[in-house]
Scaffold this active site. Structure first.
Site, PDB file in Angstrom:
ATOM      1  N   CYS A  92       0.816  -1.221   0.000  1.00 15.67           N
ATOM      2  CA  CYS A  92       0.000   0.000   0.000  1.00 15.67           C
ATOM      3  C   CYS A  92       0.845   1.264   0.000  1.00 15.67           C
ATOM      4  O   CYS A  92       0.374   2.322  -0.406  1.00 15.67           O
ATOM      5  CB  CYS A  92      -0.917   0.028   1.222  1.00 15.67           C
ATOM      6  SG  CYS A  92      -2.071  -1.348   1.310  1.00 15.67           S
ATOM      7  N   HIS A 368      -9.103   3.003  -2.275  1.00 15.55           N
ATOM      8  CA  HIS A 368      -7.660   2.841  -2.085  1.00 15.55           C
ATOM      9  C   HIS A 368      -7.076   2.044  -3.248  1.00 15.55           C
ATOM     10  O   HIS A 368      -6.948   0.821  -3.171  1.00 15.55           O
ATOM     11  CB  HIS A 368      -7.453   2.132  -0.747  1.00 15.55           C
ATOM     12  CG  HIS A 368      -6.058   1.727  -0.420  1.00 15.55           C
ATOM     13  ND1 HIS A 368      -4.935   2.351  -0.923  1.00 15.55           N
ATOM     14  CD2 HIS A 368      -5.597   0.736   0.406  1.00 15.55           C
ATOM     15  CE1 HIS A 368      -3.849   1.770  -0.430  1.00 15.55           C
ATOM     16  NE2 HIS A 368      -4.229   0.784   0.372  1.00 15.55           N
ATOM     17  N   CYS A 398       0.134   2.750   6.344  1.00 17.44           N
ATOM     18  CA  CYS A 398       0.610   1.411   6.684  1.00 17.44           C
ATOM     19  C   CYS A 398       0.787   0.604   5.402  1.00 17.44           C
ATOM     20  O   CYS A 398       0.240   0.943   4.354  1.00 17.44           O
ATOM     21  CB  CYS A 398      -0.364   0.718   7.625  1.00 17.44           C
ATOM     22  SG  CYS A 398      -2.038   0.513   6.965  1.00 17.44           S
TER      23      CYS A 398
END
Length: 412
Positions: A92, A368, A398
């Site tokens: 991510c 996302h 994160c």
């Protein structure tokens, strides 16, 4: 050390990440990336022969997203073949790391002009088969698993909520606020400076708005949703027959998880791409550009891979220390809402004013697109600093494997 400046930031709207249903889902990932590169080139009259490197984040580098999608996107955009590119994966965090590495190249004095960004077509990657039947980030490495069992990220989020005392009501309330802020931002044009309408190659509009938000979300509608990740606990993760429950018990044998996350308070599955132009002061002056921001500091940390999602706080502390700053010196914070508890813990542990964090909503409302999100957040923070006439922003998120990149930008 030289300074690295942000010249511009551009992104697509985020399309629903379902094949055949999302408005961007018909694009090849390299083509969608090319669209954003075309846009950033035309907005800034980039001489692509002079680009030293293009650094692109993409987390699932398989199939259409494999074969260095960054370089393929550069070529698809019609840029000079002299513009080299690399594609990286920090899960991510790829979209922040791409900017950090490009900035580091400029700060070292080795490069004068770089483009960074990311792309992720989650509508495409969801269709891929899993020939090894492995559902973990360890890739089936059993020796690694013995050292660091790594459950599904959603289970990690529920573990953290349990260990840190966050209730279902706590995480749902943050999700409702994210939707509220996103709606306000969209209605008032807060994203308009960076966002552009993605056109199909036949000249029709593919998508010109954020497609994922659910502005009618309330505490009552979220309360109707069933938690998701308790359903994953007993699922075999690979051919060993082990389950996620087994992985949790290896490190936390007595933990009774209170599952609180669901589709409404977790990040949305979407498609998207983003690009950021970075240059040295000398190159910007030569082009007559007025830089929008300076990279104040960059940092990355690693931590516990079993809990996985806890590193944004240490990353923020590290990048603040490098900049010689405290949280009081930061005007706006962006922390990716991978799961609601990540943002909730970030706000609590750093004793932040919630009104300074994710002011235009986050991934729970907007989605996302994994490899692109970090670059999107940097652009969003910069636009908002300018809109509010503020100076500094800290952006972090994160990642899988228990890591977090961070960056502080300062308006020029």
């Amino acid at each position: 050390m030289a300074d690295a400046y942000i010249i511009d930031a551009v992104r697509t709207p985020r399309g629903i990440g379902k094949a055949g249903k999302g408005s961007l889902s018909h694009f090849h990932p390299g083509r969608l990336l090319a669209k954003v590169l075309e846009q950033v080139q035309s907005r800034n009259d980039l001489n692509t022969e002079e680009i030293d490197d293009v650094v692109i984040g993409c987390s699932s580098q398989v199939g259409y997203q494999g074969a260095c999608v960054g370089r393929m996107g550069v070529l698809d955009a019609g840029w000079s073949t002299k513009a080299s590119a690399v594609t990286l994966d920090r899960f991510c965090g790829s979209g922040i790391t791409s900017v950090n590495l490009a900035a580091a190249n400029v700060m070292s004095g080795m490069d004068d002009l770089c483009v960074a960004g990311g792309v992720e077509m989650m509508s495409y990657t969801a269709t891929l088969s899993n020939p090894t039947n492995n559902r973990t980030v360890d890739g089936g490495n059993l020796h690694l698993r013995d050292q660091h069992p790594q459950p599904h990220q959603g289970i990690c989020a529920d573990m953290i909520a349990t260990l840190e005392g966050f209730s279902r009501e706590d995480v749902d309330a943050l999700a409702v606020e994210s939707q509220k802020r996103a709606k306000h931002a969209i209605d008032n044009g807060h994203f308009d400076k960076s966002l552009f309408a993605v056109m199909n190659d036949d000249g029709t509009v593919a998508l010109d708005r954020e497609e994922f938000p659910r502005p009618g979300t309330t505490m009552e509608t979220l309360a109707e949703l069933k938690t998701v990740f308790d359903q994953f606990m007993g699922v075999p993760i690979d051919d060993t027959g082990e389950t996620f429950d087994h992985l949790v018990k290896r490190k936390y044998p007595d933990l009774k998880i209170n599952h609180v996350h669901h589709a409404g308070n977790s990040s949305g599955v979407v498609d998207g791409a983003a690009a950021i132009v970075l240059s040295s002061k000398a190159y910007a002056d030569g082009m007559g550009w007025k830089p929008r921001a300076r990279i104040k500091a960059i940092a990355t940390v690693g931590g516990d891979p079993t809990l996985m999602l806890n590193e944004p706080v240490p990353a923020a502390k590290k990048v603040l220390a490098r900049a010689g700053m405290t949280t009081d010196d930061i005007d706006l914070f962006e922390v990716n809402e991978a799961f609601s508890v990540v943002a909730a813990k970030f706000i609590r542990d750093l004793a932040l004013d919630p009104e300074k964090v994710n002011v235009n909503g986050g991934a729970m409302a907007l989605g996302h697109p994994i490899g692109a999100t970090g670059s999107i957040l940097i652009g969003t923070a910069l636009d908002e600093l300018e809109r509010r006439d503020l100076n500094t922003a800290l952006i972090t998120m994160c990642t899988g494997g228990g890591m977090a990149p961070a960056i502080i930008i300062e308006r020029v």
